[in-house]
Motif scaffolding. Structure first.
Motif, PDB file in Angstrom:
ATOM      1  N   LEU A   1       0.835  -1.201   0.000  1.00 46.30           N
ATOM      2  CA  LEU A   1       0.000   0.000   0.000  1.00 46.30           C
ATOM      3  C   LEU A   1       0.867   1.248   0.000  1.00 46.30           C
ATOM      4  O   LEU A   1       0.601   2.207  -0.736  1.00 46.30           O
ATOM      5  CB  LEU A   1      -0.913  -0.007   1.230  1.00 46.30           C
ATOM      6  CG  LEU A   1      -1.727   1.272   1.481  1.00 46.30           C
ATOM      7  CD1 LEU A   1      -2.772   1.468   0.390  1.00 46.30           C
ATOM      8  CD2 LEU A   1      -2.372   1.232   2.857  1.00 46.30           C
ATOM      9  N   GLY A   2       1.918   1.248   0.808  1.00 51.96           N
ATOM     10  CA  GLY A   2       2.814   2.397   0.859  1.00 51.96           C
ATOM     11  C   GLY A   2       3.518   2.630  -0.466  1.00 51.96           C
ATOM     12  O   GLY A   2       3.655   3.765  -0.924  1.00 51.96           O
ATOM     13  N   ALA A   3       3.967   1.539  -1.105  1.00 49.71           N
ATOM     14  CA  ALA A   3       4.648   1.665  -2.396  1.00 49.71           C
ATOM     15  C   ALA A   3       3.697   2.202  -3.460  1.00 49.71           C
ATOM     16  O   ALA A   3       4.071   3.044  -4.288  1.00 49.71           O
ATOM     17  CB  ALA A   3       5.211   0.311  -2.820  1.00 49.71           C
ATOM     18  N   ALA A   4       2.455   1.716  -3.439  1.00 48.45           N
ATOM     19  CA  ALA A   4       1.470   2.198  -4.413  1.00 48.45           C
ATOM     20  C   ALA A   4       1.156   3.673  -4.181  1.00 48.45           C
ATOM     21  O   ALA A   4       1.046   4.447  -5.137  1.00 48.45           O
ATOM     22  CB  ALA A   4       0.192   1.356  -4.314  1.00 48.45           C
ATOM     23  N   ASN A   5       1.013   4.060  -2.925  1.00 48.11           N
ATOM     24  CA  ASN A   5       0.760   5.468  -2.597  1.00 48.11           C
ATOM     25  C   ASN A   5       1.861   6.366  -3.130  1.00 48.11           C
ATOM     26  O   ASN A   5       1.612   7.445  -3.690  1.00 48.11           O
ATOM     27  CB  ASN A   5       0.660   5.630  -1.067  1.00 48.11           C
ATOM     28  CG  ASN A   5      -0.772   5.807  -0.601  1.00 48.11           C
ATOM     29  OD1 ASN A   5      -1.585   6.379  -1.306  1.00 48.11           O
ATOM     30  ND2 ASN A   5      -1.071   5.299   0.579  1.00 48.11           N
ATOM     31  N   GLU A   6       3.097   5.907  -2.943  1.00 49.28           N
ATOM     32  CA  GLU A   6       4.229   6.726  -3.399  1.00 49.28           C
ATOM     33  C   GLU A   6       4.254   6.825  -4.914  1.00 49.28           C
ATOM     34  O   GLU A   6       4.505   7.899  -5.479  1.00 49.28           O
ATOM     35  CB  GLU A   6       5.535   6.111  -2.900  1.00 49.28           C
ATOM     36  CG  GLU A   6       6.732   6.989  -3.186  1.00 49.28           C
ATOM     37  CD  GLU A   6       8.019   6.183  -3.243  1.00 49.28           C
ATOM     38  OE1 GLU A   6       9.039   6.758  -3.635  1.00 49.28           O
ATOM     39  OE2 GLU A   6       7.982   4.996  -2.914  1.00 49.28           O
ATOM     40  N   ALA A   7       3.967   5.716  -5.602  1.00 47.78           N
ATOM     41  CA  ALA A   7       3.970   5.738  -7.063  1.00 47.78           C
ATOM     42  C   ALA A   7       2.859   6.632  -7.601  1.00 47.78           C
ATOM     43  O   ALA A   7       3.030   7.308  -8.629  1.00 47.78           O
ATOM     44  CB  ALA A   7       3.815   4.312  -7.606  1.00 47.78           C
TER      45      ALA A   7
END
Length: 562
Positions: free
Chosen positions: A147-153
């Motif tokens: 979720l964090g990686a997707a948010n950053e992308a």
């Protein structure tokens, strides 16, 4: 009373921000301990507490929320990388290739089911629906770093004001995700007609998969006439098996043998070797015999010594010349709770515990060389952590242009630190970085980063959460998330059982590791008295965590930006 009102309403106040996060985290952690049917949401409940705070307007400035969210994510994924790094590459050995292939297949199926649900149930003309499905995907698979990686992308695809609050989809799918993993695992048991008692018996009869490194202890008598007058080094070279002879009884005299010690017919030996080599060593040297090593005319001790001196980090036992230099032998090494055979090529790491046999004075000298200071281990190596974070952020910021992608691909502040942490955890000793941290220290830093991230995401998403549930597609996120959770488990779990004949408890651990879901592992451990679930979990967890984070960014950059 104005001071109290300002404390709760002044979003720029440091005291207000500290109060906000302390309240959200404390409430979330306490509520997460509540079990329903033996299952709890754990620390993830901090997300829901943050949503509640954001919904009632208990919030902070966007810049503060963003900073604490990203910093918490960096700290969380980096500590995960340090934890899994030592076992990341080893997880592909000893049958782990098949387990990891099945795990990767499950991850791919999760993504494919997510896209199928997106095209079947949602309006594809709405550019916000696919990002929200990505959030639903990571709630369904209970993977917060993804979720964090997707948010950053998403921040590189959408303008800052228009970033979709995909945490709403995550929050909708997460509770049924936890239940779905356990429920689908139970369904496999009935589909494949598994009997738990038989599975436990099969585990008892199966060979130990770690036989190549697990130490095995032998009391032998030299009966092979070829060995008369041969040195231990000559026997090593001829037999081509690594072993340690820690005691030798010759003519009633017990001594600590060295590489130049000669064997004679009738000698009694105490030998430590890898479990898989035991049969060959017995056949070559002689049979096992009972020997009373307590009756010895030369006082010797066995002592467990902790490696704490940084200069030892990364050196092999062969390089240390403990036998020839100190007159002692190392029989086994304990690392992360696992006993390893002390082969000459084994590289020591800070935190290892080595079993040393020899005269007391010599053993004490070895202890001084190794450090043997438990107190030193209690201090976390902060410099290594922040050096790794620096390198990870730089590495994650390197842009890679790909045809058809609107923006260059970056590993970002989730993927970059994760990869660097895995590499440091496995190879850091080669550049003199001490990576050891106690389990409690790693867990504390990891959980601290996680609650900062979850609280920030929840507070941000809280303003529009009820609207998503009541007026939006909240119900769709719930049932599509359930499909994303269950369908891949039923497919891959059945294949693992029927085609590859894996033990059911190993399959349970593999599924829990693939979904990086501790509650599922806890359930598996509750129905199995053996270590098979933990073995399956640890075998696939490192690669699964990496793929979850990496694919999150790939999905967003390749599809959400189109």
């Amino acid at each position: 009373m104005d001071w109290l009102i300002n404390l709760f309403t002044d979003n720029d106040s440091v005291a207000h921000i500290a109060l906000l996060y302390a309240s959200v985290i404390a409430v979330g952690v306490l509520l997460g301990k509540i079990k329903i049917g033996g299952i709890s949401l754990g620390v993830t409940f901090v997300l829901f507490a943050g949503i509640a705070a954001g919904h009632i307007g208990f919030t902070a400035t966007p810049s503060v929320l963003s900073f604490l969210q990203e910093f918490g994510l960096i700290l969380f994924v980096f500590m995960i990388g340090l934890q899994v790094g030592p076992g990341f590459f080893e997880s592909f050995k000893r049958g782990g290739v098949t387990l990891n292939a099945l795990s990767a297949t499950t991850i791919l199926l999760n993504i494919l089911v997510m896209f199928a649900c997106y095209y079947i149930f949602f309006d594809t003309s709405n550019p916000l629906n696919l990002p929200m499905m990505v959030g639903t995907l990571y709630g369904a698979v209970t993977n917060t770093p993804g979720l964090g990686a997707a948010n950053e992308a998403l921040a590189s695809v959408f303008s800052h004001e228009n970033i979709p609050q995909i945490a709403n989809g995550y929050a909708c799918a997460y509770p049924l995700g936890v239940l779905g993993i356990i429920g689908a695992t139970i369904a496999i048991r009935y589909f494949c007609k598994v009997r738990l008692e038989k599975e436990e018996n099969d585990l008892d009869e199966s060979e130990n998969e770690n036989g190549a490194v697990k130490p095995h202890f032998l009391n032998l008598e030299v009966t092979n006439s070829y060995l008369e007058g041969k040195t231990i080094i000559q026997v090593h070279n001829f037999l081509n098996r690594d072993f340690v002879c820690s005691r030798l009884l010759h003519d009633g005299h017990v001594s600590i043998p060295t590489g130049n010690t000669q064997f004679h017919i009738g000698d009694r030996l105490f030998v430590v070797c890898a479990e898989n080599d035991a049969e060959a060593i017995i056949a070559f040297i002689g049979p096992e015999v009972e020997t009373d090593w307590e009756k010895q005319d030369e006082p010797m001790v066995s002592k467990r010594i902790v490696v704490t001196h940084p200069s030892i980090n990364g050196k092999t036992l062969g390089q240390l010349h403990l036998s020839s230099g100190f007159g002692v032998n190392v029989t086994r090494v304990t690392r992360h709770g696992m006993d390893l055979f002390a082969s000459s090529s084994l590289a020591l790491q800070v935190g290892d515990r080595i079993m040393v046999v020899g005269q007391e004075g010599a053993v004490n000298r070895v202890a001084n060389v190794m450090g043997n200071s438990v107190k030193r281990l209690n201090a976390p190596n902060i410099a290594t952590i922040f050096i790794g974070i620096i390198v990870g952020i730089i590495f994650g910021s390197i842009p890679v242009a790909c045809p058809g992608v609107p923006v260059p691909i970056k590993l970002g502040i989730a993927g970059g630190p994760l990869i660097i942490a895995i590499l440091i955890g496995r190879f850091g000793y080669k550049v003199h970085l001490v990576t050891y941290t106690t389990t409690s220290a790693n867990m504390m830093l990891r959980e601290f980063g996680l609650v900062l991230f979850l609280a920030s995401v929840g507070i941000k998403a809280g303003g529009g959460f009820m609207e998503t549930i009541v007026q939006g597609d909240g119900l769709k996120y719930v049932y599509t998330g359930f499909l994303i959770t269950v369908i891949p488990i039923l497919i891959v779990g059945t294949i693992a059982r029927l085609k590859y004949k894996f033990n059911y408890f190993t399959i349970m651990g593999m599924i829990a590791g693939t979904y990086t879901d501790p509650p599922a592992l806890a359930y598996a451990n509750s129905v199995c008295s053996k270590e098979a679930p933990a073995v399956g979990y640890s075998a696939v967890y490192p690669l699964s965590m990496f793929l979850r984070i990496f694919t999150a960014q790939i999905i967003v950059l390749f599809f959400c930006g189109i």
